[in-house]
Design a protein around this motif. Sequence first.
Motif, PDB file in Angstrom:
ATOM      1  N   PHE A  19       0.777  -1.211  -0.025  1.00 15.58           N
ATOM      2  CA  PHE A  19       0.119   0.034  -0.091  1.00 15.58           C
ATOM      3  C   PHE A  19       0.892   1.108  -0.069  1.00 15.58           C
ATOM      4  CE2 PHE A  19      -3.360  -2.491   2.656  1.00 15.58           C
ATOM      5  CZ  PHE A  19      -3.971  -3.068   1.463  1.00 15.58           C
ATOM      6  N   LYS A  20       0.536   2.149  -0.819  1.00 14.25           N
ATOM      7  CA  LYS A  20       1.063   3.519  -0.759  1.00 14.25           C
ATOM      8  C   LYS A  20       0.421   4.724  -0.129  1.00 14.25           C
ATOM      9  CE  LYS A  20       2.750   1.925  -5.373  1.00 14.25           C
ATOM     10  NZ  LYS A  20       2.849   2.161  -6.890  1.00 14.25           N
ATOM     11  N   GLU A  21       0.468   4.596   1.063  1.00 12.95           N
ATOM     12  CA  GLU A  21      -0.338   5.804   2.043  1.00 12.95           C
ATOM     13  C   GLU A  21      -1.576   6.126   1.566  1.00 12.95           C
ATOM     14  OE1 GLU A  21       2.543   9.135   1.804  1.00 12.95           O
ATOM     15  OE2 GLU A  21       4.021   8.051   2.961  1.00 12.95           O
ATOM     16  N   ILE A  22      -2.422   4.915   1.746  1.00 13.19           N
ATOM     17  CA  ILE A  22      -4.001   5.204   1.326  1.00 13.19           C
ATOM     18  C   ILE A  22      -4.645   5.719   2.492  1.00 13.19           C
ATOM     19  CG2 ILE A  22      -6.049   3.810   1.048  1.00 13.19           C
ATOM     20  CD1 ILE A  22      -4.522   1.701  -0.456  1.00 13.19           C
ATOM     21  N   SER A  23      -5.540   6.783   2.184  1.00 15.24           N
ATOM     22  CA  SER A  23      -6.330   7.574   2.867  1.00 15.24           C
ATOM     23  C   SER A  23      -7.491   7.691   2.187  1.00 15.24           C
ATOM     24  CB  SER A  23      -5.739   9.050   3.234  1.00 15.24           C
ATOM     25  OG  SER A  23      -4.629   8.902   3.943  1.00 15.24           O
ATOM     26  N   PHE A  24      -8.643   7.301   3.160  1.00 16.95           N
ATOM     27  CA  PHE A  24     -10.006   7.603   2.753  1.00 16.95           C
ATOM     28  C   PHE A  24     -10.932   7.630   3.934  1.00 16.95           C
ATOM     29  CE2 PHE A  24      -9.668   3.133   2.248  1.00 16.95           C
ATOM     30  CZ  PHE A  24     -11.143   2.642   2.619  1.00 16.95           C
ATOM     31  N   SER A  25     -12.144   7.845   3.834  1.00 15.86           N
ATOM     32  CA  SER A  25     -13.208   7.837   4.805  1.00 15.86           C
ATOM     33  C   SER A  25     -14.614   7.191   4.322  1.00 15.86           C
ATOM     34  CB  SER A  25     -13.443   9.097   5.539  1.00 15.86           C
ATOM     35  OG  SER A  25     -14.164  10.140   4.767  1.00 15.86           O
ATOM     36  N   VAL A  26     -15.411   6.681   5.190  1.00  8.75           N
ATOM     37  CA  VAL A  26     -16.508   6.245   4.909  1.00  8.75           C
ATOM     38  C   VAL A  26     -17.544   6.567   5.907  1.00  8.75           C
ATOM     39  CG1 VAL A  26     -18.161   4.169   4.747  1.00  8.75           C
ATOM     40  CG2 VAL A  26     -15.831   4.012   3.790  1.00  8.75           C
ATOM     41  N   ASP A  27     -18.543   7.551   5.549  1.00 15.03           N
ATOM     42  CA  ASP A  27     -19.490   8.073   6.681  1.00 15.03           C
ATOM     43  C   ASP A  27     -20.629   7.123   6.826  1.00 15.03           C
ATOM     44  OD1 ASP A  27     -18.288  10.402   6.477  1.00 15.03           O
ATOM     45  OD2 ASP A  27     -19.626  11.390   4.892  1.00 15.03           O
ATOM     46  N   GLU A  28     -21.312   7.495   7.907  1.00 14.49           N
ATOM     47  CA  GLU A  28     -22.338   6.381   8.336  1.00 14.49           C
ATOM     48  C   GLU A  28     -23.483   6.464   7.396  1.00 14.49           C
ATOM     49  OE1 GLU A  28     -25.132   6.054  12.658  1.00 14.49           O
ATOM     50  OE2 GLU A  28     -23.984   7.914  12.052  1.00 14.49           O
ATOM     51  N   LYS A  29     -23.985   5.400   7.147  1.00  9.88           N
ATOM     52  CA  LYS A  29     -24.944   5.012   6.314  1.00  9.88           C
ATOM     53  C   LYS A  29     -24.581   4.858   4.754  1.00  9.88           C
ATOM     54  CE  LYS A  29     -28.733   6.113   9.527  1.00  9.88           C
ATOM     55  NZ  LYS A  29     -29.980   7.014   9.666  1.00  9.88           N
ATOM     56  N   ASP A  30     -23.311   5.173   4.690  1.00 13.48           N
ATOM     57  CA  ASP A  30     -22.710   5.270   3.137  1.00 13.48           C
ATOM     58  C   ASP A  30     -22.732   3.794   2.500  1.00 13.48           C
ATOM     59  OD1 ASP A  30     -22.324   7.487   2.672  1.00 13.48           O
ATOM     60  OD2 ASP A  30     -20.167   7.782   2.862  1.00 13.48           O
ATOM     61  N   LYS A  31     -22.812   3.714   1.258  1.00 11.45           N
ATOM     62  CA  LYS A  31     -22.728   2.359   0.604  1.00 11.45           C
ATOM     63  C   LYS A  31     -21.460   2.857  -0.394  1.00 11.45           C
ATOM     64  CE  LYS A  31     -26.778   2.064  -1.114  1.00 11.45           C
ATOM     65  NZ  LYS A  31     -27.105   3.459  -0.554  1.00 11.45           N
ATOM     66  N   ILE A  32     -20.187   2.336   0.262  1.00 11.27           N
ATOM     67  CA  ILE A  32     -18.980   2.567  -0.523  1.00 11.27           C
ATOM     68  C   ILE A  32     -18.328   1.303  -1.536  1.00 11.27           C
ATOM     69  CG2 ILE A  32     -16.659   3.201  -0.404  1.00 11.27           C
ATOM     70  CD1 ILE A  32     -18.672   5.439   0.377  1.00 11.27           C
ATOM     71  N   GLY A  33     -17.827   1.226  -2.723  1.00  9.67           N
ATOM     72  CA  GLY A  33     -17.525   0.476  -3.563  1.00  9.67           C
ATOM     73  C   GLY A  33     -16.179   0.351  -3.700  1.00  9.67           C
ATOM     74  N   ILE A  34     -15.388  -0.639  -3.615  1.00  8.39           N
ATOM     75  CA  ILE A  34     -13.855  -0.652  -3.954  1.00  8.39           C
ATOM     76  C   ILE A  34     -13.657  -1.429  -5.246  1.00  8.39           C
ATOM     77  CG2 ILE A  34     -11.754  -1.107  -3.136  1.00  8.39           C
ATOM     78  CD1 ILE A  34     -12.678   1.149  -1.373  1.00  8.39           C
ATOM     79  N   ILE A  35     -13.281  -0.921  -6.309  1.00  6.63           N
ATOM     80  CA  ILE A  35     -13.155  -1.428  -7.683  1.00  6.63           C
ATOM     81  C   ILE A  35     -11.730  -1.486  -7.986  1.00  6.63           C
ATOM     82  CG2 ILE A  35     -13.533  -1.140 -10.115  1.00  6.63           C
ATOM     83  CD1 ILE A  35     -16.000  -1.788  -8.699  1.00  6.63           C
ATOM     84  N   GLY A  36     -11.280  -2.869  -8.426  1.00  5.73           N
ATOM     85  CA  GLY A  36      -9.825  -3.165  -8.873  1.00  5.73           C
ATOM     86  C   GLY A  36      -9.890  -4.411  -9.334  1.00  5.73           C
ATOM     87  N   VAL A  37      -8.750  -4.548 -10.235  1.00  2.00           N
ATOM     88  CA  VAL A  37      -8.624  -5.920 -10.914  1.00  2.00           C
ATOM     89  C   VAL A  37      -8.028  -6.912  -9.917  1.00  2.00           C
ATOM     90  CG1 VAL A  37      -8.231  -5.085 -13.101  1.00  2.00           C
ATOM     91  CG2 VAL A  37      -6.348  -5.328 -11.654  1.00  2.00           C
ATOM     92  N   ASN A  38      -8.042  -8.167 -10.212  1.00  3.12           N
ATOM     93  CA  ASN A  38      -7.598  -9.109  -9.348  1.00  3.12           C
ATOM     94  C   ASN A  38      -5.934  -8.845  -8.927  1.00  3.12           C
ATOM     95  OD1 ASN A  38      -9.959 -10.443  -9.031  1.00  3.12           O
ATOM     96  ND2 ASN A  38      -9.256 -11.955 -10.520  1.00  3.12           N
ATOM     97  N   GLY A  39      -5.698  -8.712  -7.706  1.00  3.49           N
ATOM     98  CA  GLY A  39      -4.246  -8.584  -7.207  1.00  3.49           C
ATOM     99  C   GLY A  39      -3.991  -6.956  -7.155  1.00  3.49           C
ATOM    100  N   ALA A  40      -5.028  -6.284  -7.169  1.00  2.00           N
ATOM    101  CA  ALA A  40      -4.891  -4.661  -6.815  1.00  2.00           C
ATOM    102  C   ALA A  40      -4.666  -4.498  -5.340  1.00  2.00           C
ATOM    103  CB  ALA A  40      -6.017  -3.962  -7.455  1.00  2.00           C
ATOM    104  N   GLY A  41      -5.068  -5.171  -4.559  1.00  3.52           N
ATOM    105  CA  GLY A  41      -4.985  -4.896  -3.157  1.00  3.52           C
ATOM    106  C   GLY A  41      -6.234  -4.910  -2.469  1.00  3.52           C
ATOM    107  N   LYS A  42      -7.474  -5.059  -2.962  1.00  5.34           N
ATOM    108  CA  LYS A  42      -8.713  -4.960  -2.446  1.00  5.34           C
ATOM    109  C   LYS A  42      -8.962  -5.954  -1.136  1.00  5.34           C
ATOM    110  CE  LYS A  42     -11.306  -6.501  -5.774  1.00  5.34           C
ATOM    111  NZ  LYS A  42     -10.140  -6.725  -6.683  1.00  5.34           N
ATOM    112  N   THR A  43      -8.636  -6.976  -1.336  1.00  2.08           N
ATOM    113  CA  THR A  43      -8.761  -8.082   0.045  1.00  2.08           C
ATOM    114  C   THR A  43      -7.822  -7.593   0.964  1.00  2.08           C
ATOM    115  OG1 THR A  43      -9.436  -9.805  -1.761  1.00  2.08           O
ATOM    116  CG2 THR A  43      -8.497 -10.571   0.679  1.00  2.08           C
TER     117      THR A  43
END
Length: 220
Positions: A19-43
């Motif tokens: 990971f390269k200094e990832i920053s993000f936030s998820v607000d209450e009741k949000d529905k956030i999708g993380i998209i990336g090819v296999n091996g991108a780092g999602k899991t």
Amino acid sequence: MAILQVNDIYMGFSGETLFKEISFSVDEKDKIGIIGVNGAGKTTLMKCMLSLSTITSGSIEIFGKNLQEHREEILSQIGSIIESPIFYDNYTAKEILKIHAQYMGKNIIESDIIRALRMVGLKNTTKKVKDFSLGMRQRLGLARAFLTKPKLLILDEPINGLDPIGIQEIRNLLLSLSKEHGITILISSHILSEISQIADKIGFIKNGEIVEQVSMKEIR
């Protein structure tokens, strides 16, 4: 209010940067999708949020508390699926959920278990998990994830192994959980067309880095 805050997390292993200094936030009741090819780092990213993998630097705050310092308290309020769900094969779905409720220290009665199974389309309560298809295992994983009425769902490729009808059913279920119960959802996939029907916002991950975050309104 941010229910999940990722602050400049960096993760390296054996000289390799994950990971390269990832920053993000998820607000209450949000529905956030993380998209990336296999091996991108999602899991791996989701594992870090569940304290299944250790970050090298930075911090993760959930429900306003540091994950490392309040691990058990935080995880008791999260439902999750990471990779392929694993179960005791010689148990039924009902028995699996009962064990999970006991492990989580939650007061769950049998009617709650039956309701969770019906919500994901598992009505045969006598069949053992060893005889389940991949799609049935995925449905059971979802039932286990929201059985304890969590505040946050972290779902890694939850539609994996489902047929088109099953995908639509799970999509409707997640939208219902968000709308009726106010559950915040973080969901990953490599299929933008599918995740776009669930998420309010999308984060694109590539080579361990969130390269862009946009709302579905902007995409449309």
